[in-house]
Design a protein around this motif. Structure first.
Motif, PDB file in Angstrom:
ATOM      1  N   PRO A  99      26.080  38.143  53.167  1.00 36.36           N
ATOM      2  CA  PRO A  99      27.444  38.671  53.325  1.00 36.36           C
ATOM      3  C   PRO A  99      28.509  37.574  53.350  1.00 36.36           C
ATOM      4  O   PRO A  99      29.684  37.856  53.231  1.00 36.36           O
ATOM      5  N   LEU A 100      28.101  36.321  53.483  1.00 38.21           N
ATOM      6  CA  LEU A 100      29.062  35.226  53.516  1.00 38.21           C
ATOM      7  C   LEU A 100      29.268  34.572  52.151  1.00 38.21           C
ATOM      8  O   LEU A 100      29.917  33.542  52.043  1.00 38.21           O
ATOM      9  N   THR A 101      28.726  35.180  51.106  1.00 39.37           N
ATOM     10  CA  THR A 101      28.922  34.662  49.763  1.00 39.37           C
ATOM     11  C   THR A 101      30.360  34.919  49.334  1.00 39.37           C
ATOM     12  O   THR A 101      30.827  36.058  49.376  1.00 39.37           O
ATOM     13  N   PRO A 102      31.081  33.871  48.924  1.00 35.88           N
ATOM     14  CA  PRO A 102      32.466  34.075  48.485  1.00 35.88           C
ATOM     15  C   PRO A 102      32.541  34.956  47.237  1.00 35.88           C
ATOM     16  O   PRO A 102      31.656  34.923  46.386  1.00 35.88           O
ATOM     17  N   HIS A 103      33.603  35.725  47.134  1.00 38.35           N
ATOM     18  CA  HIS A 103      33.837  36.587  45.979  1.00 38.35           C
ATOM     19  C   HIS A 103      34.087  35.702  44.756  1.00 38.35           C
ATOM     20  O   HIS A 103      34.736  34.657  44.862  1.00 38.35           O
ATOM     21  N   PRO A 104      33.603  36.091  43.577  1.00 34.71           N
ATOM     22  CA  PRO A 104      33.817  35.283  42.369  1.00 34.71           C
ATOM     23  C   PRO A 104      35.295  35.027  42.071  1.00 34.71           C
ATOM     24  O   PRO A 104      35.658  33.941  41.604  1.00 34.71           O
ATOM     25  N   ASP A 105      36.163  36.006  42.328  1.00 31.66           N
ATOM     26  CA  ASP A 105      37.598  35.796  42.103  1.00 31.66           C
ATOM     27  C   ASP A 105      38.148  34.717  43.028  1.00 31.66           C
ATOM     28  O   ASP A 105      38.986  33.909  42.631  1.00 31.66           O
ATOM     29  N   THR A 106      37.672  34.696  44.258  1.00 32.53           N
ATOM     30  CA  THR A 106      38.111  33.676  45.214  1.00 32.53           C
ATOM     31  C   THR A 106      37.673  32.296  44.745  1.00 32.53           C
ATOM     32  O   THR A 106      38.457  31.341  44.791  1.00 32.53           O
ATOM     33  N   LEU A 107      36.449  32.195  44.278  1.00 35.34           N
ATOM     34  CA  LEU A 107      35.952  30.907  43.785  1.00 35.34           C
ATOM     35  C   LEU A 107      36.767  30.432  42.589  1.00 35.34           C
ATOM     36  O   LEU A 107      37.071  29.243  42.465  1.00 35.34           O
ATOM     37  N   ALA A 108      37.167  31.363  41.718  1.00 31.90           N
ATOM     38  CA  ALA A 108      37.973  31.000  40.551  1.00 31.90           C
ATOM     39  C   ALA A 108      39.352  30.491  40.966  1.00 31.90           C
ATOM     40  O   ALA A 108      39.855  29.506  40.420  1.00 31.90           O
ATOM     41  N   PRO A 153      41.102  43.316  50.695  1.00 35.90           N
ATOM     42  CA  PRO A 153      40.986  42.409  49.552  1.00 35.90           C
ATOM     43  C   PRO A 153      42.364  42.019  49.038  1.00 35.90           C
ATOM     44  O   PRO A 153      43.330  42.762  49.235  1.00 35.90           O
ATOM     45  N   PRO A 154      42.473  40.876  48.379  1.00 30.33           N
ATOM     46  CA  PRO A 154      43.773  40.474  47.830  1.00 30.33           C
ATOM     47  C   PRO A 154      44.067  41.240  46.544  1.00 30.33           C
ATOM     48  O   PRO A 154      43.169  41.759  45.888  1.00 30.33           O
ATOM     49  N   ASP A 155      45.342  41.316  46.200  1.00 33.91           N
ATOM     50  CA  ASP A 155      45.736  41.886  44.922  1.00 33.91           C
ATOM     51  C   ASP A 155      45.865  40.739  43.943  1.00 33.91           C
ATOM     52  O   ASP A 155      46.876  40.046  43.906  1.00 33.91           O
ATOM     53  N   LEU A 156      44.818  40.492  43.161  1.00 33.86           N
ATOM     54  CA  LEU A 156      44.794  39.361  42.241  1.00 33.86           C
ATOM     55  C   LEU A 156      45.169  39.757  40.819  1.00 33.86           C
ATOM     56  O   LEU A 156      44.996  38.972  39.906  1.00 33.86           O
ATOM     57  N   THR A 157      45.685  40.964  40.634  1.00 37.47           N
ATOM     58  CA  THR A 157      45.995  41.426  39.277  1.00 37.47           C
ATOM     59  C   THR A 157      46.948  40.495  38.538  1.00 37.47           C
ATOM     60  O   THR A 157      46.783  40.290  37.345  1.00 37.47           O
ATOM     61  N   PRO A 158      47.956  39.873  39.189  1.00 37.32           N
ATOM     62  CA  PRO A 158      48.817  38.968  38.426  1.00 37.32           C
ATOM     63  C   PRO A 158      48.077  37.738  37.911  1.00 37.32           C
ATOM     64  O   PRO A 158      48.515  37.103  36.976  1.00 37.32           O
TER      65      PRO A 158
END
Length: 100
Positions: free
Chosen positions: A28-37, A92-97
């Motif tokens: 559960p502590l694996t960072p989200h791929p979008d966060t890593l990017a 979760p963050p809104d990373l759409t932009p």
């Protein structure tokens, strides 16, 4: 008979959106791929995050030790940890932009 296909389509779209936000892993502590990017992109605008935290938790010392062991910048450690926690709590963050 009422046509519910529109509602079914909306539910499928919502389920797809939720799945895209966070895919469960064994850890559960694996960072989200979008966060890593975002963190890997050194051209990402960054802002200062200042909060008073309990000294007894020794967060600054622990962050410095993690940095020394893994060579990950302090800001990236904090950003990753907070992002994991907030996503787990349903924020979760809104990373759409950020997406093309």
């Amino acid at each position: 008979m009422t046509d519910l296909s529109h509602h079914a389509r909306r539910l499928r779209d919502m389920a797809d959106a939720l799945e895209a936000q966070s895919k469960p892993t064994d850890d559960p502590l694996t960072p989200h791929p979008d966060t890593l990017a975002v963190i890997a992109n050194r051209h990402t605008n960054r802002g200062q995050l200042n909060y008073a935290v309990p000294d007894v938790l020794q967060l600054q010392r622990r962050i410095r030790r993690y940095n020394a062991d893994h060579d990950l910048p302090h800001g990236d450690i904090v950003a990753t940890a907070l992002d994991i926690w907030l996503r787990a709590k349903g924020y979760p963050p809104d990373l759409t932009p950020l997406k093309p």
